[in-house]
Design a protein around this motif. Structure first.
Motif, PDB file in Angstrom:
ATOM      1  N   LYS A 427       0.849  -1.301  -0.025  1.00  0.00           N
ATOM      2  CA  LYS A 427      -0.053  -0.119  -0.126  1.00  0.00           C
ATOM      3  C   LYS A 427       0.772   1.266   0.019  1.00  0.00           C
ATOM      4  N   ASN A 428       1.607   1.471   0.719  1.00  0.00           N
ATOM      5  CA  ASN A 428       2.701   2.618   0.999  1.00  0.00           C
ATOM      6  C   ASN A 428       3.837   2.792   0.235  1.00  0.00           C
ATOM      7  N   ASP A 429       4.557   1.428  -0.286  1.00  0.00           N
ATOM      8  CA  ASP A 429       5.686   1.694  -1.070  1.00  0.00           C
ATOM      9  C   ASP A 429       5.490   1.142  -2.377  1.00  0.00           C
ATOM     10  N   ILE A 430       5.124  -0.096  -2.723  1.00  0.00           N
ATOM     11  CA  ILE A 430       5.248  -0.730  -3.912  1.00  0.00           C
ATOM     12  C   ILE A 430       4.306  -0.073  -5.022  1.00  0.00           C
ATOM     13  N   LYS A 431       2.735  -0.039  -4.513  1.00  0.00           N
ATOM     14  CA  LYS A 431       1.854   0.330  -5.477  1.00  0.00           C
ATOM     15  C   LYS A 431       2.119   1.977  -5.959  1.00  0.00           C
ATOM     16  N   PRO A 432       2.440   2.824  -5.050  1.00  0.00           N
ATOM     17  CA  PRO A 432       2.797   4.215  -5.477  1.00  0.00           C
ATOM     18  C   PRO A 432       3.965   4.096  -6.508  1.00  0.00           C
ATOM     19  N   ALA A 433       4.967   3.237  -6.285  1.00  0.00           N
ATOM     20  CA  ALA A 433       6.115   3.314  -7.131  1.00  0.00           C
ATOM     21  C   ALA A 433       5.947   2.653  -8.398  1.00  0.00           C
ATOM     22  N   LEU A 434       4.899   1.880  -8.558  1.00  0.00           N
ATOM     23  CA  LEU A 434       4.580   1.041  -9.768  1.00  0.00           C
ATOM     24  C   LEU A 434       3.620   1.756 -10.828  1.00  0.00           C
TER      25      LEU A 434
END
Length: 445
Positions: A427-434
């Motif tokens: 939620k906080n790291d992977i999704k935003p970066a993708l």
């Protein structure tokens, strides 16, 4: 038909039942639009769920989409309702080869023709890293022209399912046709065990009887492990030599598929039978897979493994099939078909970026999160990090599937560790970066 309409999905009209097993029935059917005769395998979803054969059913679908060959029964499409799963398949009018053999041995030329077609089909499977594991006359059908068609891939497996030793370890198959190394339970090469079964089939075609038989199963296994059989003197010497090389109890010295096809007896009269060309992948539907209104005929979509040009590794495809694509449609969400609980957390998304860009991005994200990055021999990206909330490792797997050359589907899945840590990181790291590489909204399971 009991508890079933005569017309399926307003497309196929059912006829008589052709056969049945513990979990499925096979019917003759007709395509109402084209008039084409087909067969429909109807699987009882509840029974399959109850005995834990879901993965086997999914694997059968995946495998059949990979092995498109003139001597293999073709899978046209897969459909599902609340209680049933349907395989629409090629219809073999001639029935089982077993029905011909049970009447007595076949003439040498006829037996050779069927053996040639069997070997060509099985060799094609092996070229796709697929092993059948249940070859026998009951699973060999004949079309209206007398051509052999291999069927029943329920026990088949892809090479990606091998253990770390590179061998298969599941004991399966029909006792009289199974290779000795399968019985030994020490691991076996799927290709070599299939060759053995082909040899048993050849013996049956030429003699009308099994090479290994005994009412006591343990005695039968002893005969198989020692290759104790008597070859009729009426068989030509070159055939007996070929059988001896195929029915070699030592898989290491057993003849290879390549050598079988180079054998002079095998090649006799082969003609154009060896000129089989690979069947190209079907064109992807023009409509996006994720548009509202996707119908169940999207079961026609093939998913091919992604090949990394840098590492030359193959992403494994055994756990991915048409049902996974269908489940991405909001209108026909079939995720409940094979998911009984929420033990596994995973996210799927699509991207129009090249596969190498996707891999680079995933590695960049992993590096920023101080995660170790690796890739197994199957081409599966694996991320690892010590859990912040518990004394354990958080493991994340990333698979990339090529739908077309410019359209990829990516699956990010927790394979180990704490679910809370995974969800927070997603939620906080992977999704935003993708967000920069995602072309269609992420879907979580």
């Amino acid at each position: 038909m009991e508890n079933m309409e005569n017309v399926l999905m307003q497309k196929y009209e059912f006829g008589k039942m052709l056969g049945q097993g513990n979990f499925a029935k096979v019917y003759h059917a007709r395509n109402l639009e084209s008039g084409q005769n087909i067969s429909v395998k109807v699987i009882d979803k509840e029974k399959v769920l109850k005995v834990g054969l879901i993965d086997q059913t999914k694997r059968e679908i995946s495998v059949m989409r990979m092995v498109r060959h003139p001597n293999i029964i073709q899978l046209y499409e897969v459909m599902a309702t609340k209680n049933k799963i349907y395989f629409a398949m090629e219809y073999a009018k001639g029935g089982e080869l077993f029905d011909r053999v049970v009447k007595g041995r076949l003439k040498e030329d006829i037996a050779r023709k069927y053996f040639q077609q069997l070997i060509l089909a099985v060799d094609f499977c092996h070229s796709r890293c697929v092993y059948h594991r249940d070859l026998k006359p009951e699973n060999l059908l004949l079309d209206e022209y007398g051509n052999l068609k291999v069927t029943d891939f329920g026990l088949s497996v892809h090479q990606s399912c091998t253990h770390l030793d590179g061998l298969l370890h599941t004991t399966c198959g029909t006792p009289a046709y199974v290779a000795p190394e399968v019985i030994s339970r020490r691991g076996y090469d799927g290709a070599k065990s299939d060759i053995w079964s082909c040899g048993v089939v050849l013996f049956v075609l030429l003699t009308g009887q099994l090479p290994f038989k005994d009412s006591n199963i343990m005695q039968l296994y002893k005969k198989i492990s020692r290759a104790e059989y008597k070859c009729p003197s009426s068989l030509p010497p070159d055939v007996r030599k070929l059988l001896k090389r195929i029915l070699d109890p030592n898989p290491i010295t057993r003849i290879s598929m390549k050598k079988v096809m180079e054998n002079s007896w095998f090649k006799e009269g082969l003609g154009t039978h060896s000129d089989h060309t690979d069947v190209t992948m079907e064109k992807i539907m023009e409509n996006s897979l994720f548009k509202e209104g996707l119908d169940l005929h999207s079961g026609h979509v093939d998913v091919t493994p992604y090949i990394d040009p840098k590492k030359h590794e193959l992403t494994k495809v055994s756990s991915f099939n048409a049902f996974d694509i269908i489940s991405l449609s909001t209108r026909f969400d079939l995720s409940g078909l094979f998911v009984e609980n929420d033990e596994k957390d995973e996210v799927k998304f699509t991207s129009l970026k090249p596969a190498l860009d996707i891999i680079s991005k995933m590695e960049e994200i992993a590096s920023s999160l101080k995660m170790e990055v690796g890739m197994n021999k199957g081409g599966l990206l694996k991320f690892k990090k010590a859990s912040e909330s518990r004394n354990s490792l958080l493991l994340i797997d990333v698979e990339i599937f090529e739908i077309t050359s410019c359209f990829h589907l990516v699956e990010v899945k927790k394979s180990g560790g704490d679910a809370f840590d995974y969800r927070e990181m997603m939620k906080n790291d992977i999704k935003p970066a993708l967000q920069g590489i995602v072309s269609c909204g992420m879907r979580s399971k």
